[in-house]
Design an enzyme around this catalytic site. Structure first.
Site, PDB file in Angstrom:
ATOM      1  N   TYR A 142       4.428   8.039  -9.945  1.00 53.44           N
ATOM      2  CA  TYR A 142       3.385   8.805 -10.630  1.00 53.44           C
ATOM      3  C   TYR A 142       3.968   9.754 -11.674  1.00 53.44           C
ATOM      4  O   TYR A 142       3.249  10.262 -12.523  1.00 53.44           O
ATOM      5  CB  TYR A 142       2.539   9.603  -9.629  1.00 53.44           C
ATOM      6  CG  TYR A 142       1.682   8.754  -8.708  1.00 53.44           C
ATOM      7  CD1 TYR A 142       1.634   7.370  -8.834  1.00 53.44           C
ATOM      8  CD2 TYR A 142       0.915   9.328  -7.711  1.00 53.44           C
ATOM      9  CE1 TYR A 142       0.860   6.597  -8.002  1.00 53.44           C
ATOM     10  CE2 TYR A 142       0.130   8.553  -6.861  1.00 53.44           C
ATOM     11  CZ  TYR A 142       0.111   7.193  -7.016  1.00 53.44           C
ATOM     12  OH  TYR A 142      -0.663   6.425  -6.183  1.00 53.44           O
ATOM     13  N   LYS A 191       9.695   0.411   1.367  1.00 49.45           N
ATOM     14  CA  LYS A 191       9.686  -1.019   1.045  1.00 49.45           C
ATOM     15  C   LYS A 191      11.143  -1.376   0.741  1.00 49.45           C
ATOM     16  O   LYS A 191      11.479  -1.862  -0.356  1.00 49.45           O
ATOM     17  CB  LYS A 191       8.743  -1.249  -0.157  1.00 49.45           C
ATOM     18  CG  LYS A 191       8.476  -2.703  -0.469  1.00 49.45           C
ATOM     19  CD  LYS A 191       7.581  -3.404   0.525  1.00 49.45           C
ATOM     20  CE  LYS A 191       7.440  -4.866   0.178  1.00 49.45           C
ATOM     21  NZ  LYS A 191       6.898  -5.686   1.257  1.00 49.45           N
ATOM     22  N   ASP A 223       3.847  -2.569   3.973  1.00 50.31           N
ATOM     23  CA  ASP A 223       2.792  -3.573   4.217  1.00 50.31           C
ATOM     24  C   ASP A 223       2.481  -3.663   5.704  1.00 50.31           C
ATOM     25  O   ASP A 223       1.325  -3.747   6.117  1.00 50.31           O
ATOM     26  CB  ASP A 223       3.183  -4.945   3.630  1.00 50.31           C
ATOM     27  CG  ASP A 223       4.652  -5.283   3.791  1.00 50.31           C
ATOM     28  OD1 ASP A 223       5.438  -4.406   4.205  1.00 50.31           O
ATOM     29  OD2 ASP A 223       5.033  -6.437   3.521  1.00 50.31           O
ATOM     30  N   ASP A 247      -0.200   8.099  -0.933  1.00 52.63           N
ATOM     31  CA  ASP A 247      -1.533   8.169  -1.529  1.00 52.63           C
ATOM     32  C   ASP A 247      -2.430   7.112  -0.883  1.00 52.63           C
ATOM     33  O   ASP A 247      -3.551   7.379  -0.436  1.00 52.63           O
ATOM     34  CB  ASP A 247      -1.387   7.910  -3.040  1.00 52.63           C
ATOM     35  CG  ASP A 247      -2.659   8.178  -3.807  1.00 52.63           C
ATOM     36  OD1 ASP A 247      -3.602   8.712  -3.220  1.00 52.63           O
ATOM     37  OD2 ASP A 247      -2.701   7.836  -5.009  1.00 52.63           O
ATOM     38  N   ASP A 251      -5.277   7.558   2.542  1.00 52.11           N
ATOM     39  CA  ASP A 251      -6.697   7.211   2.395  1.00 52.11           C
ATOM     40  C   ASP A 251      -7.122   6.241   3.495  1.00 52.11           C
ATOM     41  O   ASP A 251      -8.221   6.345   4.035  1.00 52.11           O
ATOM     42  CB  ASP A 251      -6.963   6.574   1.028  1.00 52.11           C
ATOM     43  CG  ASP A 251      -7.458   7.597   0.021  1.00 52.11           C
ATOM     44  OD1 ASP A 251      -7.224   8.802   0.256  1.00 52.11           O
ATOM     45  OD2 ASP A 251      -8.064   7.203  -0.995  1.00 52.11           O
TER      46      ASP A 251
END
Ligand code: NAD
Length: 357
Positions: A142, A191, A223, A247, A251
């Site tokens: 980001y 990851k 994942d 992020d 959620d």
């Protein structure tokens, strides 16, 4: 104690929910003999309307001069067509960065009284779950280099993920310390089978884990983590992860608790000043209708008392007041489920919590 609190009400339901939280903080201060002073500043769409900028300098300076910051939410359809760097949401990245807030703590807790609001089956949820997600907030993709260039197939866009040793170490320490104060279980999510930044992340987390032998440490690929959160959320206590993975996963974790209107968050840096905000957005669909659930913002206020001011007893009092109001069956529309009756308005829910305090 005396504290200066900057209020960033923002847009949409922001003003309604922040006002609810302020009345709960005022009442708590009165009960325990504290002196909290609140000063409002503009942020987001309302700041664009007033000054042309989503994050005016006065707001940044006001927050820097405060002991802590309480934020509602920013954004709405009125400003959706603004260019990227002038959008209300850009102000969030800007204020986090200006205040040096690199840690985001997001609790995802299933309240037993709201069991039916969770989309997960009974056998998965059991007696409930209580997860703390520690998300890195000021690094990663980001904030990396981005742009357009000529690529193999013509014009292309690119974003870059980079993480320094320092950035990973400092968020790692926060996560291990957080785990020490809870169930002493920490899962780091990355990851590392694909990304170089994740391989560095994993190496540093492993190194830190040697300093915290009491913490049961594990790694998981992102994942798999996305699956495990809905398959068996009770396996998690504290999760630490990068900005983008955090992020997305936070959620998902909030969704399985059943209501976005219940979840608070804290953004912290090296000092005691933090920024506290609900995890939801400005809910333009219900803005100005007194329908919003103020609990996420009220609990964000409780987090401020605990993490910025060290007022644990006061924070507990607010959390217990929320619990008792929910246990008594009071609901705003978003957490009604199939329950019969008329939902409470935002101000009515705030009043019930003030009475319970
Ligand atoms: P949202 O969280 O605002 O709303 C999603 C849904 O949840 C809506 O149906 C809304 O009515 C409901 N909801 C959210 N909070 C609620 C509450 N307290 N009580 C009852 N219902 C609630 O997400 P969105 O619709 O994707 O975004 C709306 C705007 O908010 C956009 O402009 C977005 O960019 C912005 N946004 C801001 C933040 C922030 O300020 N931190 C975070 C996310 C989104």
């Amino acid at each position: 104690m005396k504290a200066e609190i900057a209020l960033l009400r923002g847009d949409g339901i922001g003003p309604e929910i922040v006002d609810g939280a302020v009345s709960v903080l005022r009442k708590t201060a009165q009960i325990f003999g504290h002196d909290f002073n609140f000063t409002p500043y503009l942020i987001g769409g309302c700041a664009i309307d007033a000054t042309g900028m989503p994050l005016p300098e006065e707001t940044v300076n006001g927050c820097l001069a405060s002991d802590s910051v309480l934020l509602g939410a920013v954004g709405g359809p009125k400003w959706d067509d603004m260019p990227g760097d002038r959008r209300p949401e850009k102000a969030l990245l800007g204020i986090r960065s200006a205040l040096g807030l690199y840690t985001n703590l997001r609790p995802a807790k299933l309240y037993p009284a709201l069991r039916s609001a969770s989309p997960l089956k009974d056998e998965i949820v059991g007696s409930g779950f209580d997860i703390m997600i520690v998300r890195e907030l000021t690094g990663g993709i980001y904030f990396g280099e981005r742009g357009y260039r000529e690529g193999k197939y013509g014009n292309e866009a690119f974003d870059t993920e980079s993480y320094s040793v320092t950035e990973i170490e400092r968020i790692g320490r926060v996560a291990f310390e957080t785990a020490m104060k809870r169930q002493k279980k920490l899962c780091s999510i990355d990851k590392a089978n694909v990304l170089e930044t994740s391989r560095l992340w994993r190496k540093i987390m492993h190194g830190l884990s040697e300093n915290y032998p009491e913490v049961e440490y594990s790694d998981m690929f992102v994942d798999n983590a996305a699956m495990q959160l809905v398959r068996d959320p009770r396996q998690f206590d504290v999760i630490v992860t990068s900005n983008m993975f955090g992020d997305i996963l936070s959620d998902e974790a909030s969704q399985i608790t059943g209501s976005i209107g219940m979840l608070s968050s804290a953004s912290l840096g090296d000092g005691t000043r933090g920024m506290y905000e609900p995890i939801h957005g400005s809910a333009p669909d219900i803005a100005g209708q007194n329908k919003a659930n103020p609990i996420a913002t009220i609990l964000s206020g409780a987090m401020m008392l605990k993490y910025s001011f060290g007022l644990k007893e006061e924070a507990d009092r607010i959390e217990k007041a929320v619990d008792s109001v929910l246990n008594a069956g009071f609901r705003t529309a978003d957490i009604m489920g199939s329950q019969e009756g008329t939902p409470l308005t935002c101000t009515e829910m705030t009043e019930r919590i003030l009475e319970a305090l």
